[in-house]
Design an enzyme around this catalytic site. Structure first.
Site, PDB file in Angstrom:
ATOM      1  N   SER A  22     -24.419   3.801 143.275  1.00  0.00           N
ATOM      2  CA  SER A  22     -22.975   4.558 143.872  1.00  0.00           C
ATOM      3  C   SER A  22     -22.734   5.903 143.416  1.00  0.00           C
ATOM      4  CB  SER A  22     -22.021   3.399 143.566  1.00  0.00           C
ATOM      5  OG  SER A  22     -20.780   3.811 143.784  1.00  0.00           O
ATOM      6  N   ALA A  71     -17.021  14.038 136.341  1.00  0.00           N
ATOM      7  CA  ALA A  71     -15.742  13.376 136.466  1.00  0.00           C
ATOM      8  C   ALA A  71     -15.210  13.660 137.793  1.00  0.00           C
ATOM      9  CB  ALA A  71     -14.843  13.931 135.299  1.00  0.00           C
ATOM     10  N   GLY A  73     -13.884  11.575 139.920  1.00  0.00           N
ATOM     11  CA  GLY A  73     -12.518  10.784 140.033  1.00  0.00           C
ATOM     12  C   GLY A  73     -12.317  10.145 141.290  1.00  0.00           C
ATOM     13  N   CYS A 131     -15.636   2.539 135.748  1.00  0.00           N
ATOM     14  CA  CYS A 131     -15.707   4.009 136.052  1.00  0.00           C
ATOM     15  C   CYS A 131     -15.027   4.724 134.862  1.00  0.00           C
ATOM     16  CB  CYS A 131     -15.057   4.422 137.512  1.00  0.00           C
ATOM     17  SG  CYS A 131     -15.212   6.205 137.507  1.00  0.00           S
TER      18      CYS A 131
HETATM   19  C1  LIG Z   1     -21.790  11.816 140.231  1.00  0.00           C
HETATM   20  C2  LIG Z   1     -21.604  10.555 140.196  1.00  0.00           C
HETATM   21  C3  LIG Z   1     -20.901   9.798 140.875  1.00  0.00           C
HETATM   22  C4  LIG Z   1     -20.608   8.398 140.530  1.00  0.00           C
HETATM   23  N1  LIG Z   1     -19.837   7.482 141.412  1.00  0.00           N
HETATM   24  C5  LIG Z   1     -19.859   6.410 140.977  1.00  0.00           C
HETATM   25  C6  LIG Z   1     -18.896   5.415 141.853  1.00  0.00           C
HETATM   26  O1  LIG Z   1     -18.170   5.875 142.703  1.00  0.00           O
HETATM   27  N2  LIG Z   1     -19.043   4.082 141.566  1.00  0.00           N
HETATM   28  C7  LIG Z   1     -19.834   3.572 140.448  1.00  0.00           C
HETATM   29  O2  LIG Z   1     -19.725   2.331 140.503  1.00  0.00           O
HETATM   30  N3  LIG Z   1     -20.413   4.159 139.828  1.00  0.00           N
HETATM   31  C8  LIG Z   1     -20.534   5.626 140.041  1.00  0.00           C
HETATM   32  N4  LIG Z   1     -21.356   6.536 139.413  1.00  0.00           N
HETATM   33  C9  LIG Z   1     -22.532   5.867 138.431  1.00  0.00           C
HETATM   34  C10 LIG Z   1     -23.887   5.619 138.902  1.00  0.00           C
HETATM   35  O3  LIG Z   1     -23.967   4.809 140.123  1.00  0.00           O
HETATM   36  C11 LIG Z   1     -24.763   5.215 137.883  1.00  0.00           C
HETATM   37  O4  LIG Z   1     -24.141   3.867 137.474  1.00  0.00           O
HETATM   38  C12 LIG Z   1     -24.893   6.076 136.515  1.00  0.00           C
HETATM   39  O5  LIG Z   1     -25.064   7.617 137.165  1.00  0.00           O
HETATM   40  C13 LIG Z   1     -26.250   5.596 136.060  1.00  0.00           C
HETATM   41  O6  LIG Z   1     -27.594   5.819 136.636  1.00  0.00           O
HETATM   42  P1  LIG Z   1     -28.206   7.161 136.628  1.00  0.00           P
HETATM   43  O7  LIG Z   1     -28.519   7.796 135.236  1.00  0.00           O
HETATM   44  O8  LIG Z   1     -29.651   6.763 137.259  1.00  0.00           O
HETATM   45  O9  LIG Z   1     -27.620   8.354 137.515  1.00  0.00           O
HETATM   46  C14 LIG Z   1     -21.729   7.625 139.458  1.00  0.00           C
HETATM   47  C15 LIG Z   1     -22.316   8.717 139.166  1.00  0.00           C
HETATM   48  C16 LIG Z   1     -22.559  10.032 139.044  1.00  0.00           C
HETATM   49  C17 LIG Z   1     -23.676  10.852 138.446  1.00  0.00           C
END
Ligand SMILES: Cc1cc2nc3c(=O)[nH]c(=O)nc-3n(C[C@H](O)[C@H](O)[C@H](O)COP(=O)(O)O)c2cc1C
Length: 308
Positions: A22, A71, A73, A131
């Protein structure tokens, strides 16, 4: 021999164990130029709230060693626009669409779940109870096992869709929130969301992010996320969807061996937008080379016995 990559996260059948995380993959449709959506095990949408949100002001993202701090948001189009404009197009692709849900209050979580309930083409709901980047909601609920349990219970009543609860790593003991999610009817837990951090602009003597703090993701967090996956595996019986810094099939294997039934790739999508498909293909090659017929055979097979 072509290994069987299909897995089941509760009642949700995935053609392979690699989903996109996500917030790192838009609403999926944006990535059509880069990969075949049908080759994904599934995709998780940006967090959906009852009404559209503009998110935080810039700066919202900063690169860090082996990762990034964001962030955003929870900027999103809102659940109504998702159902009207995005989901009908997503239905054309043979992949699991998981709707990530966010609210500022329990009532808002319930409202989004009710709207998604019964929507054709939604395979599951993922409750973002973790979040770190908004003043209200998200992590406030997710840091405390009792309030996480209460929201999970309320959402469980609001929908018949399979419900995954996404856990925050910003807790003392992630097993407590995992157990609360399981006890209140979650079909799976997904972990981890980002770790709270800060980057300082030393010339301006100010935080780089307008929000001051942000969520750290990417390879920097992978060992932390793998450890938490392993801890949660010992604490609950429901399936785990693991994530945190997965860049390659080898990285995905760490989570699968530690007990995750499936994985999500996030930050890597900003580097190589087609990477989730590569991870799935390379996973197949890894299994094939070792004569392993199904990815399900390796889930949770980590041997953590200490060397004597
Ligand atoms: C730019 C960005 C936006 C994110 N937005 C959400 C979100 O809307 N909802 C959510 O549950 N996680 C959100 N995440 C978290 C990611 O889904 C994930 O849990 C986290 O980035 C760890 O995985 P990664 O290291 O492979 O990125 C976001 C992460 C990033 C980097």
């Amino acid at each position: 021999m072509t290994p069987d990559l299909s897995v089941e996260v509760g009642t949700v059948r995935l053609k392979n164990p690699v989903l996109t995380a996500s917030g790192t993959f838009g609403y999926g449709l944006e990535f059509q130029p880069f990969l075949e959506l049908a080759e994904l095990g599934g995709l998780v949408t940006k967090g959906l709230s009852p009404r559209p949100r503009r998110g935080n002001p810039p700066e919202r993202i900063v690169e860090t060693p082996a990762g990034m701090l964001n962030a955003i948001g929870l900027q999103n189009v809102g659940v109504d626009a998702f159902l009207r404009d995005k989901l009908p197009k997503l239905r054309a692709f043979d992949t699991a669409v998981v709707a990530n849900v966010f609210g500022e209050t329990e009532a808002e979580y319930v409202e989004v779940c009710e709207k998604l309930d019964g929507a054709a083409g939604v395979a599951a709901i993922e409750l973002n109870l973790s979040c770190p980047n908004t003043e209200c909601g998200g992590m406030i609920f997710g840091n405390d096992a009792a309030s996480l349990g209460a929201i999970t219970r309320a959402c469980r009543r609001a929908t018949k869709l399979p419900m995954w609860v996404k856990l925050s790593p910003n807790v003392t003991d992630i097993r407590e929130t995992a157990r609360a999610a399981e006890a209140e009817g979650a079909d799976a837990v997904t972990l981890v969301n980002t770790f709270v951090g800060m980057v300082v602009d030393v010339e301006r003597r100010r935080p780089v992010l307008a929000n001051v703090s942000g969520g750290l993701s990417g390879p920097a967090i992978r060992p932390l996320a793998v450890w938490m996956t392993w801890q949660v595996r010992g604490a609950v019986k429901i399936p785990i969807v693991g994530m945190g810094g997965i860049m390659t099939a080898r990285d995905a294997l760490e989570f699968l061996l530690a007990g995750a039934t499936a994985v999500q790739t996030g930050t890597v999508n900003f580097v190589t937008p087609s990477s989730a498909v590569t991870v799935a293909r390379d996973l197949s090659a890894w299994l094939s080379k070792r004569g392993i017929g199904s990815v399900r055979e390796i889930v949770g097979t980590l041997d953590a016995g200490r060397a004597s």
